[in-house]
Write a protein that holds these residues in place. Structure first.
Motif, PDB file in Angstrom:
ATOM      1  N   LYS A   1       0.981  -1.075  -0.313  1.00 48.50           N
ATOM      2  CA  LYS A   1       0.124   0.039   0.006  1.00 48.50           C
ATOM      3  C   LYS A   1       0.777   1.098   0.398  1.00 48.50           C
ATOM      4  O   LYS A   1       0.604   2.161  -0.195  1.00 48.50           O
ATOM      5  CB  LYS A   1      -0.700  -0.095   1.428  1.00 48.50           C
ATOM      6  CG  LYS A   1      -1.970  -0.854   1.213  1.00 48.50           C
ATOM      7  CD  LYS A   1      -3.266  -0.706  -0.261  1.00 48.50           C
ATOM      8  CE  LYS A   1      -3.955  -2.050  -0.036  1.00 48.50           C
ATOM      9  NZ  LYS A   1      -3.570  -3.464   0.232  1.00 48.50           N
ATOM     10  N   ASP A   2       2.203   0.660   0.517  1.00 46.37           N
ATOM     11  CA  ASP A   2       2.919   2.585   0.637  1.00 46.37           C
ATOM     12  C   ASP A   2       3.211   2.754  -1.114  1.00 46.37           C
ATOM     13  O   ASP A   2       3.447   3.967  -1.192  1.00 46.37           O
ATOM     14  CB  ASP A   2       3.975   2.475   1.388  1.00 46.37           C
ATOM     15  CG  ASP A   2       3.760   1.777   3.017  1.00 46.37           C
ATOM     16  OD1 ASP A   2       2.664   1.580   3.411  1.00 46.37           O
ATOM     17  OD2 ASP A   2       4.189   2.730   3.564  1.00 46.37           O
TER      18      ASP A   2
ATOM     19  N   LYS B   1       3.301   8.833   2.231  1.00 50.07           N
ATOM     20  CA  LYS B   1       3.247   9.979   3.091  1.00 50.07           C
ATOM     21  C   LYS B   1       1.856  10.166   3.922  1.00 50.07           C
ATOM     22  O   LYS B   1       1.886  10.713   4.244  1.00 50.07           O
ATOM     23  CB  LYS B   1       3.123  11.005   1.735  1.00 50.07           C
ATOM     24  CG  LYS B   1       5.056  10.377   0.621  1.00 50.07           C
ATOM     25  CD  LYS B   1       4.556  11.937  -0.232  1.00 50.07           C
ATOM     26  CE  LYS B   1       5.415  11.407  -1.730  1.00 50.07           C
ATOM     27  NZ  LYS B   1       5.143  12.251  -2.919  1.00 50.07           N
ATOM     28  N   ASP B   2       0.956   9.743   2.984  1.00 42.94           N
ATOM     29  CA  ASP B   2      -0.518   9.838   4.294  1.00 42.94           C
ATOM     30  C   ASP B   2      -0.594   9.149   5.143  1.00 42.94           C
ATOM     31  O   ASP B   2      -1.522   9.723   6.448  1.00 42.94           O
ATOM     32  CB  ASP B   2      -1.491   9.646   2.709  1.00 42.94           C
ATOM     33  CG  ASP B   2      -1.273  10.728   1.707  1.00 42.94           C
ATOM     34  OD1 ASP B   2      -1.320  11.940   1.776  1.00 42.94           O
ATOM     35  OD2 ASP B   2      -1.437   9.684   1.054  1.00 42.94           O
ATOM     36  N   PHE B   3       0.016   8.029   5.392  1.00 43.12           N
ATOM     37  CA  PHE B   3      -0.830   6.936   6.216  1.00 43.12           C
ATOM     38  C   PHE B   3       0.327   7.508   7.732  1.00 43.12           C
ATOM     39  O   PHE B   3       0.859   7.557   8.044  1.00 43.12           O
ATOM     40  CB  PHE B   3      -0.094   5.631   5.928  1.00 43.12           C
ATOM     41  CG  PHE B   3      -0.109   4.928   4.680  1.00 43.12           C
ATOM     42  CD1 PHE B   3      -1.838   5.147   4.205  1.00 43.12           C
ATOM     43  CD2 PHE B   3       0.185   3.876   3.904  1.00 43.12           C
ATOM     44  CE1 PHE B   3      -1.605   4.232   3.412  1.00 43.12           C
ATOM     45  CE2 PHE B   3      -0.141   3.948   2.613  1.00 43.12           C
ATOM     46  CZ  PHE B   3      -1.525   4.049   2.152  1.00 43.12           C
ATOM     47  N   ASP B   4      -1.029   7.508   8.804  1.00 44.48           N
ATOM     48  CA  ASP B   4      -0.674   7.412  10.231  1.00 44.48           C
ATOM     49  C   ASP B   4      -0.900   9.038  10.205  1.00 44.48           C
ATOM     50  O   ASP B   4      -0.856  10.020  11.354  1.00 44.48           O
ATOM     51  CB  ASP B   4       0.581   6.954  10.785  1.00 44.48           C
ATOM     52  CG  ASP B   4       0.797   5.577  10.834  1.00 44.48           C
ATOM     53  OD1 ASP B   4      -0.621   5.412  11.608  1.00 44.48           O
ATOM     54  OD2 ASP B   4       1.217   5.112   9.895  1.00 44.48           O
ATOM     55  N   ARG B   5      -1.050   9.847   9.670  1.00 41.84           N
ATOM     56  CA  ARG B   5      -1.268  11.946   9.397  1.00 41.84           C
ATOM     57  C   ARG B   5      -2.441  11.915   8.962  1.00 41.84           C
ATOM     58  O   ARG B   5      -3.277  12.415  10.146  1.00 41.84           O
ATOM     59  CB  ARG B   5      -0.044  12.164   8.142  1.00 41.84           C
ATOM     60  CG  ARG B   5       0.054  13.917   7.772  1.00 41.84           C
ATOM     61  CD  ARG B   5       0.192  14.094   9.452  1.00 41.84           C
ATOM     62  NE  ARG B   5       0.678  15.295   9.435  1.00 41.84           N
ATOM     63  CZ  ARG B   5       0.310  16.453  10.875  1.00 41.84           C
ATOM     64  NH1 ARG B   5       1.598  15.861  11.574  1.00 41.84           N
ATOM     65  NH2 ARG B   5       0.528  17.333  11.087  1.00 41.84           N
TER      66      ARG B   5
ATOM     67  N   ASP C   1       9.562   4.695  10.801  1.00 43.92           N
ATOM     68  CA  ASP C   1       8.048   4.585  10.346  1.00 43.92           C
ATOM     69  C   ASP C   1       7.169   6.036  10.194  1.00 43.92           C
ATOM     70  O   ASP C   1       6.178   6.210  10.684  1.00 43.92           O
ATOM     71  CB  ASP C   1       6.977   3.984  11.191  1.00 43.92           C
ATOM     72  CG  ASP C   1       5.919   3.386  10.290  1.00 43.92           C
ATOM     73  OD1 ASP C   1       5.836   3.130   9.154  1.00 43.92           O
ATOM     74  OD2 ASP C   1       5.010   3.113  11.007  1.00 43.92           O
ATOM     75  N   ALA C   2       7.997   7.613  10.223  1.00 42.65           N
ATOM     76  CA  ALA C   2       7.707   8.653  10.389  1.00 42.65           C
ATOM     77  C   ALA C   2       8.338   8.976   8.980  1.00 42.65           C
ATOM     78  O   ALA C   2       9.270   8.171   8.461  1.00 42.65           O
ATOM     79  CB  ALA C   2       8.413   9.535  11.564  1.00 42.65           C
ATOM     80  N   ASN C   3       7.381  10.192   7.969  1.00 39.92           N
ATOM     81  CA  ASN C   3       8.059  10.885   7.078  1.00 39.92           C
ATOM     82  C   ASN C   3       9.144  11.637   7.330  1.00 39.92           C
ATOM     83  O   ASN C   3       8.850  12.342   7.982  1.00 39.92           O
ATOM     84  CB  ASN C   3       7.120  11.136   6.266  1.00 39.92           C
ATOM     85  CG  ASN C   3       6.231  10.444   5.750  1.00 39.92           C
ATOM     86  OD1 ASN C   3       6.453   9.551   5.438  1.00 39.92           O
ATOM     87  ND2 ASN C   3       4.520  10.252   6.395  1.00 39.92           N
TER      88      ASN C   3
ATOM     89  N   ASP D   1      13.955   0.386   8.007  1.00 37.34           N
ATOM     90  CA  ASP D   1      13.310   1.632   7.917  1.00 37.34           C
ATOM     91  C   ASP D   1      12.322   1.339   6.825  1.00 37.34           C
ATOM     92  O   ASP D   1      11.919   0.945   5.211  1.00 37.34           O
ATOM     93  CB  ASP D   1      14.250   2.249   6.588  1.00 37.34           C
ATOM     94  CG  ASP D   1      13.358   3.460   5.872  1.00 37.34           C
ATOM     95  OD1 ASP D   1      12.108   3.678   5.672  1.00 37.34           O
ATOM     96  OD2 ASP D   1      14.160   3.812   4.396  1.00 37.34           O
ATOM     97  N   PHE D   2      10.982   1.715   6.725  1.00 38.01           N
ATOM     98  CA  PHE D   2       9.211   1.365   6.844  1.00 38.01           C
ATOM     99  C   PHE D   2       9.180   2.459   5.754  1.00 38.01           C
ATOM    100  O   PHE D   2       7.765   2.347   4.728  1.00 38.01           O
ATOM    101  CB  PHE D   2       8.422   1.146   7.514  1.00 38.01           C
ATOM    102  CG  PHE D   2       8.853  -0.144   8.624  1.00 38.01           C
ATOM    103  CD1 PHE D   2       8.131  -1.392   7.739  1.00 38.01           C
ATOM    104  CD2 PHE D   2       9.174  -0.426   9.531  1.00 38.01           C
ATOM    105  CE1 PHE D   2       8.505  -2.833   8.380  1.00 38.01           C
ATOM    106  CE2 PHE D   2       9.680  -1.327  10.122  1.00 38.01           C
ATOM    107  CZ  PHE D   2       9.406  -2.608   9.649  1.00 38.01           C
ATOM    108  N   ARG D   3      10.072   3.689   5.077  1.00 37.70           N
ATOM    109  CA  ARG D   3       8.991   5.108   5.227  1.00 37.70           C
ATOM    110  C   ARG D   3       9.996   5.473   3.895  1.00 37.70           C
ATOM    111  O   ARG D   3      10.056   6.443   3.039  1.00 37.70           O
ATOM    112  CB  ARG D   3       8.960   5.645   5.974  1.00 37.70           C
ATOM    113  CG  ARG D   3       8.214   6.046   6.754  1.00 37.70           C
ATOM    114  CD  ARG D   3       6.182   6.163   6.757  1.00 37.70           C
ATOM    115  NE  ARG D   3       4.916   5.337   7.982  1.00 37.70           N
ATOM    116  CZ  ARG D   3       4.427   6.034   7.533  1.00 37.70           C
ATOM    117  NH1 ARG D   3       3.814   7.109   6.955  1.00 37.70           N
ATOM    118  NH2 ARG D   3       3.183   6.061   8.974  1.00 37.70           N
TER     119      ARG D   3
END
Length: 796
Positions: A363-364, A390-394, A503-505, A535-537
């Motif tokens: 999905k990323d 970029k949008d996930f969790d924000r 797990d943050a942009n 690194d997940f992002r």
């Protein structure tokens, strides 16, 4: 037996000629002459499961002034070399150590190079300069020969109590350059030193020397987080405790000499400009910790403090080289007096290397688009659009994604070390809490042992903050895993962190380097030689920034799957961690709580700021597409390749062709010297033996890996050598010794046959002492010649 100078090795030349000449010139052997001066610790090399160090770097001699200012480097060679043979090597050490005079000697005399004048000259042994002569030339070169006040400040000694650590070479350079700049009247200064290299210790020694010399009396130390102030006071600044205070709001006691304060306490974030309770000339010096975090911005409240105390000496300290997002810092403080980078720290072996495990989720990369009329778990209609990493969790939370990240982190720790200190950087406080809950569900067995195994540490969390000291404490196992957003990005001296999860942009190299800095501290005493970045992002794309200075060694544990294409990294989009986001006024910065409010009409979900809407969905599956392990080569390039490819490249960087290698192998008396050189390149024989088998010699392993040659076992080589025409001609004791040596080679791989000291070892010592054994071959010279013939037979 008297030996000629030509027959002496380097150690004997030093002992008999060079050291006596230096001592004769007036240098005190105990106080001023440092032999075998250790410059670096040697880069840590981690390949697979093997961890080792490259060789440390040593200078043969460093000569100091009585104030411990280093004046000269002396490089020695044996008498088979020319007088100038060690000069360039010595000049390299001198440049690294910031030392102005260099000498090379082979025992016949000296050749001198003077960095002040650029002149080179030859000297007789008896004409080596005295300490007084070199000090006078140093004073002239530095411009304080006729200024006693400057000299008094420059020669003020470090704070040192027996058992204390002494400054490393780069710390000494930073301290001395700052002290010299102060002596020369400079008012704005900057030091750039990578995280983990001891900025606060360096600041303490600068203050101590300037304070003891009477140049400064009142000092203000500024930081933007309480943890930075508290750690500094308790640790490096401890010797100043009797004259030091922490400024509290509206409690400004003017009787102390060292003042520690948050910017926020003084700058008027609460409407009161507390700094104005001091007169503008109250402080003689201001130290600005983590100066890149906005202290010098012209429009900031913090800048008001620096402007108000304009007459004070102001020293900025940062871990971040000049970038677009911190240009104000450099404009205000000026170019750095000294820079010690992350890359240099890793190369020197003072900082921990790292590996990168990059995890790509479908999905990323592919994105998720809601169907028309789709709502989240709170009944909010989801605005149409393609939502990606970029949008996930924000602005959108996919619960399965959070679970998958927590699951992968848990699997990694279970495979490696469940008690490894871990920091997981999340998008905001609410994300950090969700991540904590998912981790707890997957680690109930560890939570049963201690409920602090997993904790959230954010600016709003009193219980989490109360455990911060325990997380930092190398002797405290708990908390073990912490989730956070921004609180732990900078300044937290967590020496034993072994896993950093992204797990943050992340918006900028500046922020990224601060986060990575949480893991760079070495603690070999507790088994921490390296750390891992999961690194997940795709945040580690920032390593590819041309101005990023930190190629790192790594642990290589290549998994299946190829590298996936990734989005370009962002440098300032809304909703990303970045320098423009404000920290909380209590000095413990973090994001605010951004939980959605069910029932409200949702605004555009990509909007940033407090109160923006997040959509929560629990019906969308997420899967890992692939996982790749990366390391950085010597040029700082990101590489994902196997051990064999890495070793081939490393060997060929030293020996471009097979002929180059074979020629060097046959000429080199000490085969171990070649192995040591390849070790410095990152080649580990243990790793190659593990892959191909321990029955092969280093010679065959290198030929096979680098040049594709078929290998022979040591047993095959031994049998061939024993039946060669030259060796077969020997008989009696000589033949028995040869057979024993060949057997020793077959069993252990020992190949330095012409080292007569091997005859002292079992089982060779049963044939008598080395000299009597050599007589069986017709004398020492004949023995050495025979051993070379044996070696030729083995490696033909």
């Amino acid at each position: 037996m008297n030996r000629s100078k030509k027959e002496m090795n380097e150690t004997e030349i030093r002992t008999n000629f060079i050291t006596p000449a230096i001592v004769h010139a007036g240098w005190d052997k105990l106080q001023q002459i440092r032999e075998e001066f250790r410059i670096t610790d040697g880069r840590i090399i981690t390949r697979g499961k093997v961890v080792t160090r490259a060789n440390p770097k040593f200078a043969d001699y460093v000569l100091n002034h009585i104030s411990n200012i280093p004046l000269a480097v002396v490089e020695a060679k044996d008498n088979k070399h020319t007088l100038t043979a060690g000069l360039q090597q010595g000049m390299g050490y001198a440049r690294q150590l910031d030392i102005p005079f260099v000498y090379s000697s082979n025992g016949d005399g000296f050749v001198e190079y003077d960095f002040f004048t650029g002149k080179e000259r030859e000297l007789r042994l008896q004409d080596f300069p005295s300490p007084e002569e070199l000090w006078q030339r140093y004073r002239v070169g530095k411009g304080f020969a006729n200024n006693p006040a400057k000299e008094e400040l420059i020669t003020e000694k470090y704070h040192y109590v027996k058992g204390d650590k002494t400054p490393r070479y780069y710390q000494r350079i930073a301290i001395n350059r700052t002290i010299e700049a102060i002596a020369n009247g400079k008012k704005r200064m900057l030091l750039v030193m990578a995280t983990g290299t001891g900025k606060t210790y360096t600041a303490f020694q600068i203050i101590w020397r300037a304070w003891k010399a009477g140049k400064i009396k009142k000092v203000l130390y500024l930081a933007d987080r309480n943890i930075l102030i508290d750690q500094t006071m308790a640790n490096d600044f401890g010797p100043l405790s009797d004259v030091m205070t922490k400024i509290e709001k509206r409690n400004l006691d003017s009787s102390f000499e060292i003042y520690m304060s948050l910017y926020q306490q003084l700058s008027g974030d609460d409407g009161v400009e507390a700094f104005k309770q001091f007169s503008p000339d109250f402080f003689d010096m201001i130290i600005v910790d983590e100066a890149h975090r906005g202290s010098a911005r012209e429009e900031s409240n913090w800048r008001k403090i620096l402007t108000y105390f304009d007459s004070a000496i102001q020293l900025g300290m940062t871990a971040t080289p000049k970038k677009d997002d911190n240009v104000d810092t450099f404009d205000y403080f000026g170019n750095p007096l000294y820079t010690y980078s992350l890359k240099q720290g890793i190369d020197d072996g003072f900082l921990a290397p790292y590996k990168i495990v990059r995890v790509s989720m479908d999905k990323d990369l592919e994105g998720y688009r809601p169907v028309k009329g789709e709502t989240d778990i709170h009944g909010l209609a989801i605005k149409d659009g393609i939502y990606t990493g970029k949008d996930f969790d924000r602005s959108m939370v996919i619960e399965a994604r959070t679970k998958l990240v927590a699951k992968r982190v848990t699997e990694y720790l279970k495979k490696n070390d469940r008690m490894a200190k871990t920091i997981i950087f999340c998008v905001d406080i609410e994300h950090a809490e969700r991540m904590r809950k998912e981790l707890v569900a997957l680690n109930e067995d560890m939570m049963q042992k201690d409920s602090r195994y997993i904790m959230k540490m954010t600016g709003d969390d009193i219980e989490g903050l109360a455990q911060l000291d325990n997380f930092i404490d190398v002797n405290s196992p708990y908390p073990t895993i912490v989730t956070t957003s921004k609180l732990l990005t900078t300044g937290v001296d967590a020496k034993t962190v072994q896993l950093i999860v992204l797990d943050a942009n992340i918006a900028s190299v500046t922020e990224f380097k601060q986060i990575i800095g949480r893991g760079t501290r070495l603690r070999t005493d507790v088994g921490k030689y390296y750390f891992t970045i999961m690194d997940f992002r795709n945040a580690t794309n920032l390593f590819a920034d041309p101005n990023f200075d930190g190629p790192a060694e790594s642990v290589i544990d290549v998994t299946d799957g190829e590298e996936m294409p990734s989005d370009d990294h962002d440098t300032g989009n809304e909703g990303e961690i970045g320098e423009d986001e404000e920290v909380l006024t209590n000095g413990e910065g973090d994001d605010t709580d951004n939980k959605p409010k069910p029932g409200n009409v949702p605004p555009a979900p990509t909007g940033g700021g407090q109160g923006h809407i997040k959509y929560y969905i629990n019906h969308v599956p997420v899967r890992v597409l692939n996982e790749t392990v990366y390391y950085y080569d010597k040029d700082g390039k990101i590489v994902a390749e196997g051990m064999r490819e890495y070793n081939e490249k490393a060997i060929r960087s030293e020996f471009a062709t097979m002929d180059d290698f074979i020629k060097r192998w046959s000429e080199e008396e000490r085969k171990d010297a070649i192995i040591e050189e390849l070790l410095d390149k990152g080649v580990l024989m243990e790793e190659l033996e593990e892959e191909f088998g321990s029955e092969y010699d280093a010679f065959d392993l290198i030929l096979h890996v680098a040049y594709g040659q078929k290998m022979m076992t040591r047993s095959e080589r031994a049998q061939r050598a024993k039946h060669s025409e030259k060796i077969a001609s020997y008989s009696g004791v000589a033949r028995e010794v040869i057979d024993a040596l060949v057997q020793k080679y077959q069993d252990t791989g020992y190949a330095d046959f012409d080292d007569i000291h091997v005859l002292k070892l079992e089982p060779l010592n049963q044939f008598g002492n080395p000299m009597s054994i050599a007589q069986a071959f017709g004398g020492k010279a004949s023995f050495i010649e025979t051993m070379r013939e044996l070696e030729d037979s083995l490696y033909a």
